[in-house]
Design a protein around this motif. Structure first.
Motif, PDB file in Angstrom:
ATOM      1  N   ILE A  51      34.432  33.742  40.667  1.00 18.66           N
ATOM      2  CA  ILE A  51      33.445  33.289  41.647  1.00 18.66           C
ATOM      3  C   ILE A  51      34.018  32.003  42.241  1.00 18.66           C
ATOM      4  O   ILE A  51      34.071  30.979  41.565  1.00 18.66           O
ATOM      5  N   GLY A  52      34.510  32.116  43.457  1.00 20.60           N
ATOM      6  CA  GLY A  52      35.231  30.987  44.042  1.00 20.60           C
ATOM      7  C   GLY A  52      36.494  30.753  43.233  1.00 20.60           C
ATOM      8  O   GLY A  52      37.277  31.674  43.028  1.00 20.60           O
ATOM      9  N   GLU A  53      36.656  29.547  42.717  1.00 17.47           N
ATOM     10  CA  GLU A  53      37.837  29.219  41.914  1.00 17.47           C
ATOM     11  C   GLU A  53      37.605  29.425  40.417  1.00 17.47           C
ATOM     12  O   GLU A  53      38.524  29.305  39.620  1.00 17.47           O
ATOM     13  N   ARG A  54      36.336  29.698  40.048  1.00 17.36           N
ATOM     14  CA  ARG A  54      35.998  29.820  38.623  1.00 17.36           C
ATOM     15  C   ARG A  54      36.141  31.246  38.117  1.00 17.36           C
ATOM     16  O   ARG A  54      35.862  32.202  38.827  1.00 17.36           O
ATOM     17  N   VAL A  55      36.545  31.380  36.861  1.00 18.39           N
ATOM     18  CA  VAL A  55      36.540  32.671  36.180  1.00 18.39           C
ATOM     19  C   VAL A  55      35.499  32.564  35.068  1.00 18.39           C
ATOM     20  O   VAL A  55      35.477  31.571  34.323  1.00 18.39           O
ATOM     21  N   ILE A  56      34.627  33.564  34.998  1.00 20.65           N
ATOM     22  CA  ILE A  56      33.597  33.582  33.966  1.00 20.65           C
ATOM     23  C   ILE A  56      33.557  34.966  33.323  1.00 20.65           C
ATOM     24  O   ILE A  56      34.042  35.941  33.893  1.00 20.65           O
ATOM     25  N   GLN A  74      22.688  32.947  40.824  1.00 21.36           N
ATOM     26  CA  GLN A  74      22.891  32.219  39.566  1.00 21.36           C
ATOM     27  C   GLN A  74      24.106  31.298  39.625  1.00 21.36           C
ATOM     28  O   GLN A  74      24.077  30.175  39.144  1.00 21.36           O
ATOM     29  N   PHE A  75      25.203  31.791  40.218  1.00 22.64           N
ATOM     30  CA  PHE A  75      26.477  31.066  40.146  1.00 22.64           C
ATOM     31  C   PHE A  75      26.952  30.483  41.470  1.00 22.64           C
ATOM     32  O   PHE A  75      28.008  29.862  41.520  1.00 22.64           O
ATOM     33  N   GLY A  76      26.202  30.711  42.546  1.00 21.35           N
ATOM     34  CA  GLY A  76      26.519  30.074  43.824  1.00 21.35           C
ATOM     35  C   GLY A  76      27.718  30.619  44.566  1.00 21.35           C
ATOM     36  O   GLY A  76      28.344  29.901  45.331  1.00 21.35           O
ATOM     37  N   GLY A  77      28.054  31.868  44.333  1.00 23.01           N
ATOM     38  CA  GLY A  77      29.174  32.449  45.070  1.00 23.01           C
ATOM     39  C   GLY A  77      29.231  33.943  44.850  1.00 23.01           C
ATOM     40  O   GLY A  77      28.579  34.480  43.963  1.00 23.01           O
ATOM     41  N   LYS A  78      30.027  34.597  45.670  1.00 25.99           N
ATOM     42  CA  LYS A  78      30.163  36.050  45.582  1.00 25.99           C
ATOM     43  C   LYS A  78      31.102  36.405  44.423  1.00 25.99           C
ATOM     44  O   LYS A  78      32.225  35.906  44.353  1.00 25.99           O
TER      45      LYS A  78
END
Length: 155
Positions: A51-56, A74-78
């Motif tokens: 999600i953006g630059e984050r990996v979850i 929830q996470f603010g991105g696609k």
């Protein structure tokens, strides 16, 4: 190496939980349900998302489906699913064996509330032929996961 990192994780944090291995592949929810003799909903699948630059990682009931709108809210991105090679590079686990235990490096982990429908769930344990039996609350506690509601729940 991945199965070993999961075994090491449980040896250190929860020695009462043993990794179970199956002679047949458990790489998909349907195969895992058959391999471990449980209904597909009890298979705790791990979704690897960018999600953006984050990996979850999101752990959800096997029959649930990720709801993109809920994830975005929830996470603010696609959300974008990671490719198999990227998953292996980031988590240290091969596709079909991805789980929140014994990760190559720490990642934010979330448990979807769909898991709470079950007393015991069966997530993979680092390979396509391994898993553990664990309560949803214990799973979340061991990996310091936050509970979220980001899936469509299906019976």
């Amino acid at each position: 190496m991945s199965l070993e990192s999961v075994r090491a994780f449980f040896a250190e944090k929860a020695p009462d939980i043993s990794v179970i291995e199956s002679p047949i592949s458990s790489a998909t929810v349907a195969l895992a349900a058959e391999a471990y003799g449980v209904e597909p909903g009890r298979i705790a699948k791990t979704l690897s998302l960018r999600i953006g630059e984050r990996v979850i990682l999101i752990v959800a009931a096997g029959t649930s489906r990720m709801d993109n709108k809920k994830v975005k809210a929830q996470f603010g991105g696609k959300p974008k699913m990671l490719g198999l090679e990227e998953v292996a590079d980031i988590t240290g686990h091969e596709g079909g064996g991805v789980c929140p235990f014994g990760l190559k490096s720490p990642l934010p982990i979330y448990c979807d509330v769909s898991l709470k429908a079950f007393d015991v769930v069966v997530p993979a344990a680092g390979s396509t032929h391994s898993a553990v039996r664990i309560t949803p609350d214990r799973l979340a506690e061991l990996v310091a996961a936050e509970w979220v509601d980001v899936c469509e729940h299906r019976p």
